[in-house]
Design an enzyme around this catalytic site. Sequence first.
Site, PDB file in Angstrom:
ATOM      1  N   GLU A 100      -2.657  -4.391  19.728  1.00  9.70           N
ATOM      2  CA  GLU A 100      -1.851  -4.580  18.507  1.00  9.70           C
ATOM      3  C   GLU A 100      -0.851  -3.451  18.280  1.00  9.70           C
ATOM      4  OE1 GLU A 100      -4.432  -5.161  15.154  1.00  9.70           O
ATOM      5  OE2 GLU A 100      -3.015  -4.187  13.792  1.00  9.70           O
TER       6      GLU A 100
ATOM      7  N   TRP B 247       3.206   6.174  13.292  1.00  9.61           N
ATOM      8  CA  TRP B 247       1.755   6.041  13.124  1.00  9.61           C
ATOM      9  C   TRP B 247       1.431   4.638  12.693  1.00  9.61           C
ATOM     10  CZ3 TRP B 247      -0.951   4.882   8.639  1.00  9.61           C
ATOM     11  CH2 TRP B 247      -0.152   4.780   7.484  1.00  9.61           C
TER      12      TRP B 247
ATOM     13  N   ARG C 205       1.455 -11.299  13.185  1.00 11.99           N
ATOM     14  CA  ARG C 205       0.477 -10.831  12.190  1.00 11.99           C
ATOM     15  C   ARG C 205       1.006 -10.744  10.753  1.00 11.99           C
ATOM     16  NH1 ARG C 205      -3.759  -8.381  12.659  1.00 11.99           N
ATOM     17  NH2 ARG C 205      -3.307  -6.375  11.648  1.00 11.99           N
TER      18      ARG C 205
ATOM     19  N   ASN D 110       0.817  -1.219   0.000  1.00 12.89           N
ATOM     20  CA  ASN D 110       0.000   0.000   0.000  1.00 12.89           C
ATOM     21  C   ASN D 110       0.854   1.275   0.000  1.00 12.89           C
ATOM     22  OD1 ASN D 110      -2.332   1.505   0.128  1.00 12.89           O
ATOM     23  ND2 ASN D 110      -2.689   1.187   2.326  1.00 12.89           N
TER      24      ASN D 110
ATOM     25  N   GLU E   5       2.435  -6.662  11.430  1.00 12.00           N
ATOM     26  CA  GLU E   5       1.870  -6.448  10.099  1.00 12.00           C
ATOM     27  C   GLU E   5       2.877  -5.782   9.157  1.00 12.00           C
ATOM     28  OE1 GLU E   5      -1.577  -4.004  11.198  1.00 12.00           O
ATOM     29  OE2 GLU E   5      -0.640  -2.339  10.153  1.00 12.00           O
TER      30      GLU E   5
ATOM     31  N   HIS F 187     -13.687  -4.548  11.968  1.00 12.16           N
ATOM     32  CA  HIS F 187     -13.331  -3.212  12.474  1.00 12.16           C
ATOM     33  C   HIS F 187     -14.578  -2.455  12.903  1.00 12.16           C
ATOM     34  CE1 HIS F 187      -9.189  -2.561  10.450  1.00 12.16           C
ATOM     35  NE2 HIS F 187      -9.361  -3.811  10.807  1.00 12.16           N
TER      36      HIS F 187
ATOM     37  N   HIS G 172      -2.734 -10.078   9.372  1.00 12.23           N
ATOM     38  CA  HIS G 172      -3.174  -8.794   8.857  1.00 12.23           C
ATOM     39  C   HIS G 172      -4.118  -9.069   7.668  1.00 12.23           C
ATOM     40  CE1 HIS G 172      -1.596  -4.736   7.071  1.00 12.23           C
ATOM     41  NE2 HIS G 172      -2.593  -4.528   7.906  1.00 12.23           N
TER      42      HIS G 172
ATOM     43  N   TYR H   6      -5.910   8.110  11.993  1.00 12.22           N
ATOM     44  CA  TYR H   6      -5.921   7.052  11.001  1.00 12.22           C
ATOM     45  C   TYR H   6      -6.454   5.778  11.658  1.00 12.22           C
ATOM     46  CZ  TYR H   6      -4.341   3.508   7.782  1.00 12.22           C
ATOM     47  OH  TYR H   6      -4.292   2.443   6.924  1.00 12.22           O
TER      48      TYR H   6
ATOM     49  N   HIS I 235      -1.365   1.067  16.487  1.00  9.36           N
ATOM     50  CA  HIS I 235      -0.726   1.528  15.255  1.00  9.36           C
ATOM     51  C   HIS I 235       0.621   2.204  15.518  1.00  9.36           C
ATOM     52  CE1 HIS I 235      -0.991   2.305  10.910  1.00  9.36           C
ATOM     53  NE2 HIS I 235      -1.974   1.426  10.951  1.00  9.36           N
TER      54      HIS I 235
ATOM     55  N   ARG J 163     -12.535  -5.334  16.501  1.00  8.56           N
ATOM     56  CA  ARG J 163     -11.477  -4.374  16.815  1.00  8.56           C
ATOM     57  C   ARG J 163     -12.159  -3.035  17.053  1.00  8.56           C
ATOM     58  NH1 ARG J 163      -6.834  -1.661  12.982  1.00  8.56           N
ATOM     59  NH2 ARG J 163      -8.401  -0.066  12.775  1.00  8.56           N
TER      60      ARG J 163
ATOM     61  N   ASP K  64      -5.990  -1.589  18.093  1.00  8.21           N
ATOM     62  CA  ASP K  64      -4.759  -1.356  17.321  1.00  8.21           C
ATOM     63  C   ASP K  64      -4.176   0.001  17.719  1.00  8.21           C
ATOM     64  OD1 ASP K  64      -2.762  -1.209  15.452  1.00  8.21           O
ATOM     65  OD2 ASP K  64      -4.067  -1.437  13.695  1.00  8.21           O
TER      66      ASP K  64
ATOM     67  N   ASP L 114      -6.330  -3.228   1.919  1.00 11.37           N
ATOM     68  CA  ASP L 114      -5.226  -2.918   1.006  1.00 11.37           C
ATOM     69  C   ASP L 114      -4.393  -4.158   0.663  1.00 11.37           C
ATOM     70  OD1 ASP L 114      -4.589  -1.385   3.855  1.00 11.37           O
ATOM     71  OD2 ASP L 114      -2.894  -2.596   3.195  1.00 11.37           O
TER      72      ASP L 114
ATOM     73  N   GLU M 118      -7.867 -11.224  10.561  1.00 12.37           N
ATOM     74  CA  GLU M 118      -8.488  -9.909  10.380  1.00 12.37           C
ATOM     75  C   GLU M 118      -9.373  -9.925   9.136  1.00 12.37           C
ATOM     76  OE1 GLU M 118      -5.700  -6.701   9.942  1.00 12.37           O
ATOM     77  OE2 GLU M 118      -7.261  -5.173  10.055  1.00 12.37           O
TER      78      GLU M 118
HETATM   79  O1  LIG Z   1      -4.517  -3.492  11.479  1.00 14.15           O
HETATM   80  C1  LIG Z   1      -4.708  -3.076  10.365  1.00 14.15           C
HETATM   81  O2  LIG Z   1      -5.579  -3.452   9.609  1.00 14.15           O
HETATM   82  C2  LIG Z   1      -3.741  -2.077   9.849  1.00 14.15           C
HETATM   83  O3  LIG Z   1      -3.108  -1.370  10.832  1.00 14.15           O
HETATM   84  C3  LIG Z   1      -4.075  -1.379   8.590  1.00 14.15           C
HETATM   85  O4  LIG Z   1      -5.116  -0.496   8.728  1.00 14.15           O
HETATM   86  C4  LIG Z   1      -2.825  -0.707   8.053  1.00 14.15           C
HETATM   87  O5  LIG Z   1      -2.697   0.573   8.545  1.00 14.15           O
HETATM   88  C5  LIG Z   1      -2.810  -0.666   6.578  1.00 14.15           C
HETATM   89  O6  LIG Z   1      -2.848  -1.969   6.117  1.00 14.15           O
HETATM   90  C6  LIG Z   1      -1.615   0.052   6.011  1.00 14.15           C
HETATM   91  O7  LIG Z   1      -1.571  -0.120   4.651  1.00 14.15           O
HETATM   92 MG   LIG Z   2      -2.823  -2.798  12.448  1.00 15.48          MG
END
Ligand SMILES: O=C(O)[C@H](O)[C@@H](O)[C@H](O)[C@H](O)CO
Ligand SMILES: [Mg+2]
Length: 403
Positions: free
Chosen positions: A237, A403, A284, A37, A263, A122, A313, A159, A213, A147, A211, A317, A340
């Site tokens: 996560e 992030w 993941r 991505n 991930e 999600h 993961h 995000y 992140h 999640r 998450d 994307d 996921e």
């Molecule tokens: O746990 C998740 O699903 C992820 O954190 C995604 O949201 C990523 O941010 C994304 O795949 C980046 O390309």
């Molecule tokens: Mg994630």
Amino acid sequence: MKIIDARVIVTCPGRNFVTLKLVTESGIHGIGDATLNGREMAVVAYLQEHVVPALIGRDASRIEDTWQYLYRGAYWRRGPVTMSAISAVDMALWDIKGKAANLPLYQLLGGKSRERVMTYAHCTGKEIDSCLEEVARHVELGYKAVRVQAGVPGIDTIYGVAKREGERYEPADAELPAEHVWSTEKYLNHVPKLFAAVREHFGHELHLLHDVHHRLTPIEAARLGKAVEPYHLFWLEDCVPAENQESLRLIREHTTTPLAIGEVFNSIHDCREMIQNQWIDYIRTPLTHGGGITHVRRIADFASLYHVRTGFHGPTDLSPVCLGAAVHFDTWVPNFGIQEHMPHDPLTDSVFPHDYRFEAGHFVVGEAPGHGVDIDEDAAARHPYKPASLPVNRLEDGTLWHW
Ligand SMILES: O=C(O)[C@H](O)[C@@H](O)[C@H](O)[C@H](O)CO
Ligand SMILES: [Mg+2]
């Protein structure tokens, strides 16, 4: 069974996907996902310039040898671009092997370890209340695990929290990265309130995930892990960026909240120490970035020695090709944890016809030979590549942050 054609297909039915299609002399073809991505075209160039020429004329049945050829042979090992390219080749070759043997991929791996695989959805909301509504909606759809991410008062955009009601996900949406402003203190004060509300409304049976992140330091992550202990998360996560694997030790020593990570990893060497020391509970790394089935199987087997389970993961994307292969892997892998699930939209599903099914919070694997996902090349051609970027994060004083 010689490979006679190798094509890299880029399509954007809503978001960008990179697919490698290998065709053999017997007419059997296989496909693999190579989507990275926001950096899609780097993998396209890697494949087209350096991998495709070496594939023509190779024996498609030699999956392990081809993996080693591309990994060791390149001299420059690892890294997301290299490993995404290798993953796509590997996934396509397993697909071909399954079709040649007339067996679904899970049979080649060793057969079923379970009838269906648990997924998590999600649930996001700008406020706690709208997030609770999303949880209720997903429980209604049959999910056993969700999640949960909510907006934080005082932080404008986060995000992972949908900007608009009803949106599941925030896609990469600008040619240059959007800039978000982050406050760790505001976030840390808010998250326990969110989980208190979810438990109060939905009881203790629903599996809850969160998450981070990568936005915290190790001691902040330890504080968060402790603060949410009463709400019994399934996992927390990516609580820190993990180039330094040792940082997981500090977090582990402070909290019993289970930890999931990986991930953004692409090799067993990214997680060897944290697995071996039992600092994490779930790994993941997805098939598309972790060297395909051949290498991720190595990670999963290694992890099984240390009570670490898989939790791949599975965002939108990664293409349905990755998801399809993952459902086979999940159906086989003995140390499975969870998968996921962010549903692809109908347009994407129409470009990638597949036979995995979603039923009451679980995926059920299909019986088609190979991984059961194909690409409709005419449909793909109708949706050309569009440059798009993920955002960046800054602290309130302007410092560029994780992030
Ligand atoms: O746990 C998740 O699903 C992820 O954190 C995604 O949201 C990523 O941010 C994304 O795949 C980046 O390309
Ligand atoms: Mg994630």
